[in-house]
Motif scaffolding. Sequence first.
Motif, PDB file in Angstrom:
ATOM      1  N   GLY A 166       0.817  -1.207   0.000  1.00 55.83           N
ATOM      2  CA  GLY A 166       0.000   0.000   0.000  1.00 55.83           C
ATOM      3  C   GLY A 166       0.851   1.257   0.000  1.00 55.83           C
ATOM      4  N   PHE A 167       0.182   2.367  -0.005  1.00 58.43           N
ATOM      5  CA  PHE A 167       0.824   3.677  -0.058  1.00 58.43           C
ATOM      6  C   PHE A 167       1.842   3.860   1.084  1.00 58.43           C
ATOM      7  N   GLY A 168       3.065   4.211   0.729  1.00 53.93           N
ATOM      8  CA  GLY A 168       4.067   4.532   1.746  1.00 53.93           C
ATOM      9  C   GLY A 168       4.582   3.366   2.570  1.00 53.93           C
ATOM     10  N   THR A 169       4.456   2.141   2.054  1.00 57.08           N
ATOM     11  CA  THR A 169       4.938   1.007   2.842  1.00 57.08           C
ATOM     12  C   THR A 169       6.410   0.674   2.537  1.00 57.08           C
ATOM     13  N   GLY A 170       7.012   1.393   1.606  1.00 56.88           N
ATOM     14  CA  GLY A 170       8.453   1.212   1.391  1.00 56.88           C
ATOM     15  C   GLY A 170       8.848   0.505   0.107  1.00 56.88           C
ATOM     16  N   LYS A 171       7.962   0.524  -0.898  1.00 56.51           N
ATOM     17  CA  LYS A 171       8.283  -0.136  -2.165  1.00 56.51           C
ATOM     18  C   LYS A 171       9.482   0.529  -2.839  1.00 56.51           C
ATOM     19  N   THR A 172       9.428   1.848  -2.915  1.00 61.79           N
ATOM     20  CA  THR A 172      10.470   2.562  -3.644  1.00 61.79           C
ATOM     21  C   THR A 172      11.819   2.419  -2.943  1.00 61.79           C
ATOM     22  N   ILE A 173      11.806   2.558  -1.617  1.00 55.19           N
ATOM     23  CA  ILE A 173      13.077   2.439  -0.874  1.00 55.19           C
ATOM     24  C   ILE A 173      13.660   1.035  -1.068  1.00 55.19           C
ATOM     25  N   LEU A 174      12.808   0.040  -1.071  1.00 54.66           N
ATOM     26  CA  LEU A 174      13.278  -1.341  -1.269  1.00 54.66           C
ATOM     27  C   LEU A 174      13.854  -1.503  -2.677  1.00 54.66           C
ATOM     28  N   HIS A 181       8.813  -0.959  11.201  1.00 54.44           N
ATOM     29  CA  HIS A 181       9.606  -2.159  10.950  1.00 54.44           C
ATOM     30  C   HIS A 181       9.871  -2.181   9.444  1.00 54.44           C
ATOM     31  N   TYR A 182      11.089  -1.777   9.058  1.00 54.65           N
ATOM     32  CA  TYR A 182      11.471  -1.731   7.635  1.00 54.65           C
ATOM     33  C   TYR A 182      12.616  -2.683   7.378  1.00 54.65           C
ATOM     34  N   PRO A 183      12.712  -3.291   6.215  1.00 55.25           N
ATOM     35  CA  PRO A 183      11.695  -3.344   5.175  1.00 55.25           C
ATOM     36  C   PRO A 183      10.474  -4.123   5.673  1.00 55.25           C
ATOM     37  N   ALA A 184       9.285  -3.596   5.338  1.00 55.91           N
ATOM     38  CA  ALA A 184       8.055  -4.119   5.932  1.00 55.91           C
ATOM     39  C   ALA A 184       7.584  -5.404   5.258  1.00 55.91           C
ATOM     40  N   GLY A 220       5.395   6.288 -13.729  1.00 58.13           N
ATOM     41  CA  GLY A 220       4.236   6.963 -13.158  1.00 58.13           C
ATOM     42  C   GLY A 220       4.362   7.325 -11.693  1.00 58.13           C
ATOM     43  N   GLU A 221       5.590   7.320 -11.138  1.00 57.82           N
ATOM     44  CA  GLU A 221       5.757   7.675  -9.732  1.00 57.82           C
ATOM     45  C   GLU A 221       6.346   9.080  -9.622  1.00 57.82           C
ATOM     46  N   ARG A 222       6.608   9.502  -8.375  1.00 59.62           N
ATOM     47  CA  ARG A 222       7.073  10.876  -8.153  1.00 59.62           C
ATOM     48  C   ARG A 222       8.413  11.170  -8.831  1.00 59.62           C
ATOM     49  N   GLY A 223       8.496  12.365  -9.408  1.00 62.30           N
ATOM     50  CA  GLY A 223       9.711  12.756 -10.120  1.00 62.30           C
ATOM     51  C   GLY A 223      10.907  12.923  -9.201  1.00 62.30           C
ATOM     52  N   ASN A 224      10.659  13.417  -7.973  1.00 66.53           N
ATOM     53  CA  ASN A 224      11.798  13.677  -7.089  1.00 66.53           C
ATOM     54  C   ASN A 224      12.542  12.388  -6.724  1.00 66.53           C
ATOM     55  N   GLU A 225      11.817  11.254  -6.801  1.00 68.65           N
ATOM     56  CA  GLU A 225      12.491   9.987  -6.480  1.00 68.65           C
ATOM     57  C   GLU A 225      13.518   9.637  -7.553  1.00 68.65           C
ATOM     58  N   MET A 226      13.191   9.975  -8.791  1.00 69.82           N
ATOM     59  CA  MET A 226      14.142   9.723  -9.868  1.00 69.82           C
ATOM     60  C   MET A 226      15.337  10.672  -9.715  1.00 69.82           C
ATOM     61  N   GLN A 262      14.597  -6.462  10.483  1.00 70.49           N
ATOM     62  CA  GLN A 262      14.650  -5.025  10.246  1.00 70.49           C
ATOM     63  C   GLN A 262      16.012  -4.686   9.671  1.00 70.49           C
ATOM     64  N   GLN A 263      16.016  -3.779   8.712  1.00 68.99           N
ATOM     65  CA  GLN A 263      17.286  -3.377   8.119  1.00 68.99           C
ATOM     66  C   GLN A 263      17.148  -1.927   7.686  1.00 68.99           C
ATOM     67  N   ASP A 264      18.052  -1.108   8.169  1.00 73.11           N
ATOM     68  CA  ASP A 264      17.949   0.318   7.915  1.00 73.11           C
ATOM     69  C   ASP A 264      18.661   0.679   6.608  1.00 73.11           C
ATOM     70  N   SER A 265      17.872   1.117   5.631  1.00 72.26           N
ATOM     71  CA  SER A 265      18.448   1.452   4.326  1.00 72.26           C
ATOM     72  C   SER A 265      19.274   2.721   4.365  1.00 72.26           C
ATOM     73  N   PHE A 266      19.217   3.430   5.473  1.00 68.82           N
ATOM     74  CA  PHE A 266      19.960   4.691   5.522  1.00 68.82           C
ATOM     75  C   PHE A 266      21.199   4.603   6.397  1.00 68.82           C
ATOM     76  N   SER A 267      21.449   3.432   7.016  1.00 68.84           N
ATOM     77  CA  SER A 267      22.620   3.308   7.880  1.00 68.84           C
ATOM     78  C   SER A 267      23.769   2.664   7.110  1.00 68.84           C
TER      79      SER A 267
HETATM   80  N1  LIG Z   1      14.375   0.104   4.664  1.00 75.35           N
HETATM   81  C1  LIG Z   1      13.972   1.286   5.177  1.00 75.35           C
HETATM   82  N2  LIG Z   1      14.717   1.874   6.126  1.00 75.35           N
HETATM   83  C2  LIG Z   1      14.330   3.050   6.658  1.00 75.35           C
HETATM   84  N3  LIG Z   1      13.203   3.700   6.323  1.00 75.35           N
HETATM   85  C3  LIG Z   1      12.417   3.178   5.387  1.00 75.35           C
HETATM   86  C4  LIG Z   1      12.769   1.936   4.769  1.00 75.35           C
HETATM   87  N4  LIG Z   1      11.791   1.634   3.882  1.00 75.35           N
HETATM   88  C5  LIG Z   1      10.902   2.640   3.937  1.00 75.35           C
HETATM   89  N5  LIG Z   1      11.266   3.584   4.840  1.00 75.35           N
HETATM   90  C6  LIG Z   1      10.475   4.801   5.161  1.00 75.35           C
HETATM   91  O1  LIG Z   1       9.189   4.745   4.577  1.00 75.35           O
HETATM   92  C7  LIG Z   1       8.939   5.887   3.765  1.00 75.35           C
HETATM   93  C8  LIG Z   1       8.091   5.544   2.559  1.00 75.35           C
HETATM   94  O2  LIG Z   1       8.798   4.660   1.699  1.00 75.35           O
HETATM   95  P1  LIG Z   1       8.581   4.612   0.119  1.00 75.35           P
HETATM   96  O3  LIG Z   1       8.565   5.970  -0.478  1.00 75.35           O
HETATM   97  O4  LIG Z   1       9.550   3.640  -0.409  1.00 75.35           O
HETATM   98  O5  LIG Z   1       7.118   3.987   0.055  1.00 75.35           O
HETATM   99  P2  LIG Z   1       6.300   3.574  -1.246  1.00 75.35           P
HETATM  100  O6  LIG Z   1       5.662   2.269  -0.935  1.00 75.35           O
HETATM  101  O7  LIG Z   1       7.151   3.642  -2.435  1.00 75.35           O
HETATM  102  O8  LIG Z   1       5.187   4.690  -1.288  1.00 75.35           O
HETATM  103  P3  LIG Z   1       4.279   5.133  -2.527  1.00 75.35           P
HETATM  104  O9  LIG Z   1       3.125   4.181  -2.531  1.00 75.35           O
HETATM  105  O10 LIG Z   1       3.862   6.506  -2.155  1.00 75.35           O
HETATM  106  O11 LIG Z   1       5.113   5.065  -3.748  1.00 75.35           O
HETATM  107  C9  LIG Z   1      10.317   6.393   3.420  1.00 75.35           C
HETATM  108  O12 LIG Z   1      10.313   7.768   3.191  1.00 75.35           O
HETATM  109  C10 LIG Z   1      11.139   6.030   4.647  1.00 75.35           C
HETATM  110  O13 LIG Z   1      11.041   7.030   5.616  1.00 75.35           O
END
Ligand SMILES: Nc1ncnc2c1ncn2[C@@H]1O[C@H](COP(=O)(O)OP(=O)(O)OP(=O)(O)O)[C@@H](O)[C@H]1O
Length: 456
Positions: free
Chosen positions: A101-109, A290-293, A128-134, A368-373
């Motif tokens: 779903g929205f904001g669950t971390g697809k793009t970060i993964l 809890h990321y990645p979720a 079709g996703e946000r430009g700033n991510e690119m 849990q794994q921190d993508s920013f550490s």
């Molecule tokens: N592995 C991770 N480590 C730390 N934070 C994370 C991690 N994955 C996701 N997050 C947090 O979750 C937020 C949303 O993640 P992301 O933009 O990837 O979601 P999304 O599923 O792509 O959302 P959308 O549906 O809007 O495209 C990030 O801004 C970040 O703060």
Amino acid sequence: MSIAVVQETLTIEHRVLVPPGISGTVTAVSPEGEYRVEDTIAVVSGEQGETRLSLFHRWPVRKGRPYRSKALPNSLLITGQRVIDTLFPIAKGGSVAVPGGFGTGKTILQHALAKWCDAQVIIFIGCGERGNEMTDVLTEFPRIVDPRTGRPLMERTIMIANTSNMPVAAREASIYTGITMAEYYRDMGYHVAVMADSTSRWAEALRELSGRMEELPADEGFPSYLPTRLAEFYERAGMVETLGGREGSVSVIGSVSPPGGDFSEPVTQHSRRFVRGLWVLDRQLANARHYPAVSWLESYSEYVEDLGQWWESKGFPEWKSLRGEIMGLLQQENRLQQVVKLVGPDVLPDSQRIVLETCALFKNAFLQQDSFSPVDMFCPLEKQVKMLKLILLFHERGRRAIQKGATLVAVRGLTICRELMRMRQTVKNDEIEKLDRMAAELDRSMNELEARYERR
Ligand SMILES: Nc1ncnc2c1ncn2[C@@H]1O[C@H](COP(=O)(O)OP(=O)(O)OP(=O)(O)O)[C@@H](O)[C@H]1O
Ligand SMILES: [Mg+2]
């Protein structure tokens, strides 16, 4: 077959290919030197007459490029993400969908995979996703050094940008363009990974175009050929022997963004049928940060069976049984949690609460794994296996200590147990031997604890 090579970047040698379907004898070759893409560099004469070959050739993107044969994907695409490599692995040439779903971390993964997976070429389709991510990728990747080659990651990355503000017709094409480029590099003998974020936007583009052409809508307004298109897309993944006799692969990871997080909608449902792995992103886990979720109960990978041998060949014969053991504990925990929900944790004996304790440790310290550490964002396989072994050792020794009369509180109170909780951040990738010392310390502390209870 390749007829010439061009050093595209320092890490990628571009092998100029003879287009599929062209055969015969080479009747002319240009000398080594500098050419423009359209210059003729060789001439082939055959049944089809005389063909001038240049540094490029055309290919209709909707059609999969031919190969000699497809092989069973049985080597791991290393991603450095623990929940993926250890629990739900993807093979080179495999296909996985990531619904969330929205904001669950697809793009970060997807970004984490693009950064750390051990494919030689990465194709990232921002669909079709946000430009700033690119933009983030464009600014970040040139700065990140690929640990395998020592060169900037950008040198192996191709980006296809069709962000939400760009034309819908181009969105439909972007997925095809991406997968065709992937096949093209595959045909050069490379292992390629395609990340498509997100396939739902692509499906929406199909819907919009189909609507404008006044086609009859099916499920939720999507055209009736949606499943076919999705199947065709994921089918193009694979480990192959190329027409030129090389080994190459295309792995596909497509994210799916179901509206309202409702997984029963058509794109999620159809994607499930065509992939061999699913990493389900769980809203509750994301809310709990809890990321990645990735849900350990709903996700699966059909590559587990085929990859056991691969892990064994890399020196980790125990992977499959360790994985089986922890998955068993997680299911046991799920059942116990239901009891806890009904009657509270106090009714459970310590011998069962240790299962909850081990799983809590596993979730915090491993899943849990921190993508920013910098320490945690990439986890080598050796570290993954050792961490998992430590957690299972904790379980085994903790259970034994409790059998001998120790309390869960006493087990939990050991200094080493607190250190285990933090190991993903405290043990750097170049000091993995620290984990061996922690295992020895865990054994020692547990022996001491047991002895204390035996004396009583
Ligand atoms: N592995 C991770 N480590 C730390 N934070 C994370 C991690 N994955 C996701 N997050 C947090 O979750 C937020 C949303 O993640 P992301 O933009 O990837 O979601 P999304 O599923 O792509 O959302 P959308 O549906 O809007 O495209 C990030 O801004 C970040 O703060
Ligand atoms: Mg996103």
